[in-house]
Design a protein around this motif. Structure first.
Motif, PDB file in Angstrom:
ATOM      1  N   GLN A 120     -27.552 -24.014 -16.238  1.00  0.00           N
ATOM      2  CA  GLN A 120     -27.141 -22.994 -15.267  1.00  0.00           C
ATOM      3  C   GLN A 120     -28.222 -21.929 -15.044  1.00  0.00           C
ATOM      4  O   GLN A 120     -28.034 -21.010 -14.238  1.00  0.00           O
TER       5      GLN A 120
ATOM      6  N   LYS B 222     -28.983 -19.443 -11.850  1.00  0.00           N
ATOM      7  CA  LYS B 222     -27.810 -19.124 -11.038  1.00  0.00           C
ATOM      8  C   LYS B 222     -27.468 -17.636 -11.204  1.00  0.00           C
ATOM      9  O   LYS B 222     -27.731 -17.048 -12.251  1.00  0.00           O
TER      10      LYS B 222
ATOM     11  N   GLY C 196     -18.241 -20.121 -12.680  1.00  0.00           N
ATOM     12  CA  GLY C 196     -18.958 -21.272 -12.144  1.00  0.00           C
ATOM     13  C   GLY C 196     -18.207 -21.923 -11.000  1.00  0.00           C
ATOM     14  O   GLY C 196     -17.124 -21.488 -10.621  1.00  0.00           O
TER      15      GLY C 196
ATOM     16  N   LYS D 183     -21.094 -21.986  -9.226  1.00  0.00           N
ATOM     17  CA  LYS D 183     -22.239 -21.397  -8.526  1.00  0.00           C
ATOM     18  C   LYS D 183     -22.732 -20.113  -9.177  1.00  0.00           C
ATOM     19  O   LYS D 183     -23.890 -19.744  -9.028  1.00  0.00           O
ATOM     20  N   SER D 184     -21.854 -19.406  -9.881  1.00  0.00           N
ATOM     21  CA  SER D 184     -22.235 -18.148 -10.529  1.00  0.00           C
ATOM     22  C   SER D 184     -21.325 -17.927 -11.729  1.00  0.00           C
ATOM     23  O   SER D 184     -20.258 -18.549 -11.845  1.00  0.00           O
TER      24      SER D 184
ATOM     25  N   ASP E   4     -30.156 -13.074 -12.659  1.00  0.00           N
ATOM     26  CA  ASP E   4     -29.796 -14.490 -12.774  1.00  0.00           C
ATOM     27  C   ASP E   4     -29.656 -14.878 -14.239  1.00  0.00           C
ATOM     28  O   ASP E   4     -30.188 -14.205 -15.136  1.00  0.00           O
TER      29      ASP E   4
END
Length: 361
Positions: free
Chosen positions: A257, A260, A268, A270-271, A341
């Motif tokens: 990850q 991200k 999750g 995506k984030s 990130d």
């Protein structure tokens, strides 16, 4: 929460409302209307940073840590709300089943009452005198006694079912109140998060480009200094344990990850926020763990730093408001804070509260 669950909860609430009217007259549920959108509260004004960038760095750190604590509150409230929603759904199903059972029992009781009425026009002595075969009458009398017992049992079951329905309705009402309280707690935590982040972003926006670059350098220097001090303690020379099979899977997930974005409340794909990353990494390894860093600290087994192995979770700050996953060589992978990130960092770059092991057994 997915749309499927929302639909199920809405159906559950509708069922609960209907049954409550039957089971407890004068009491009813009312599903709350979704909160009306409100404008974000204006961030509290902050003084201009001037040239004291170290003071700015420290203030930003405090703001983002406050946001992290509020994020834990939000995640905990969301987790409770999910469980309470499931309870409402279970109770609604019990109510639906109970209503059907009550309908069947009522029909059977009505049929039994009608049969007794039809047979009860004459006293037993008259039936005996008028009967062509006294033995048939006596056999029939035995069946009537059995019918009386069966009817009595039927009425008892009917009463118990009605009581169960009333209890289910009360339980559903209590769960709905808890769900409402959880929704309010979640909204309050969200407001805290947004306020702290807005203040931090406002503070950063006041910096010139060269000041922002210097601030980034100061953050790196502070992290390096803390990591060096941690390594100089000799702790790394004592850490030699190998990851478990599940630990390797969790590390593989977490490191995949990297890059991200951090997003508070996210799990999750995506984030993530810090505990969203660690909890999902361990779920991917086949081990469910608490959702928040504070609950991870409370409920998972504590491990000495010297016994730390890849996959273990490093909990930071006195309030357990941050968590990262140890990946070996004195490093962690973590989701740092808003605007950053997922990355690898030194395990000693923040004050360590302790280490916990999800697969301690």
């Amino acid at each position: 929460m997915g749309t499927g669950r929302r639909g199920l909860i809405a159906t559950a609430v509708a069922v609960v409302c209907a049954v409550t009217v039957l089971a407890a007259p004068g009491t009813a549920f009312a599903a709350p209307e979704p909160p009306a959108p409100t404008a974000s509260a204006a961030p509290t004004p902050v003084p201009a940073p001037g040239k004291d960038l170290e003071a700015v760095r420290e203030r930003l750190d405090r703001l983002y840590r406050a946001a992290a604590r509020a994020t834990d509150e939000y995640n905990a409230a969301e987790e409770k709300a999910d469980k309470q929603s499931e309870e409402v759904v279970k109770l609604a199903r019990k109510i639906v089943e109970g209503k059907e059972r009550l309908r069947q029992l009522t029909a059977r009781a009505g049929a039994a009452a009608a049969a007794q009425y039809r047979a009860g026009g004459l006293p037993p002595e008259a039936h005996l005198v008028l009967s062509d075969d006294p033995q048939d009458f006596l056999d029939g009398a035995g069946r009537v006694r059995q019918g009386h017992h069966a009817t009595k049992g039927l009425l008892g079951e009917l009463s118990r079912t009605q009581q169960d329905l009333e209890q289910y309705a009360k339980d559903a009402s209590a769960q709905w109140k808890k769900l409402e309280a959880g929704r309010k707690a979640k909204a309050a935590a969200q407001k805290k998060i947004e306020k702290q982040i807005a203040q931090a972003e406002q503070l950063e926006s006041q910096l010139q480009e060269e000041e922002q670059e210097r601030l980034a350098e100061l953050e790196k220097e502070a992290a390096k200094k803390a990591q060096t001090a941690w390594l100089d303690s000799g702790v790394l020379s004592e850490i030699s344990a190998k990851a478990s099979a599940q630990g390797r899977k969790a590390v593989a997930y977490a490191t995949a990850q990297i890059g991200k974005p951090y997003q508070w409340g996210a799990e999750g794909p995506k984030s993530y926020d810090c505990s969203g990353l660690t909890s999902q990494a361990w779920i991917s390894a086949g081990r469910g763990i608490p959702r928040t860093s504070q609950e991870q600290w409370k409920r998972l087994r504590h491990i000495d730093i010297a016994d730390m192995r890849p996959g273990d979770l490093v909990i930071y700050f006195g309030d357990a408001s941050h968590v990262g996953m140890y990946i070996g060589d004195g490093s962690i992978v973590h989701a740092p804070r808003p605007g950053r990130d997922i990355t690898v960092a030194g395990a000693g770059t923040m004050p360590i509260l302790g280490v916990v092991r999800p697969d301690a057994d």
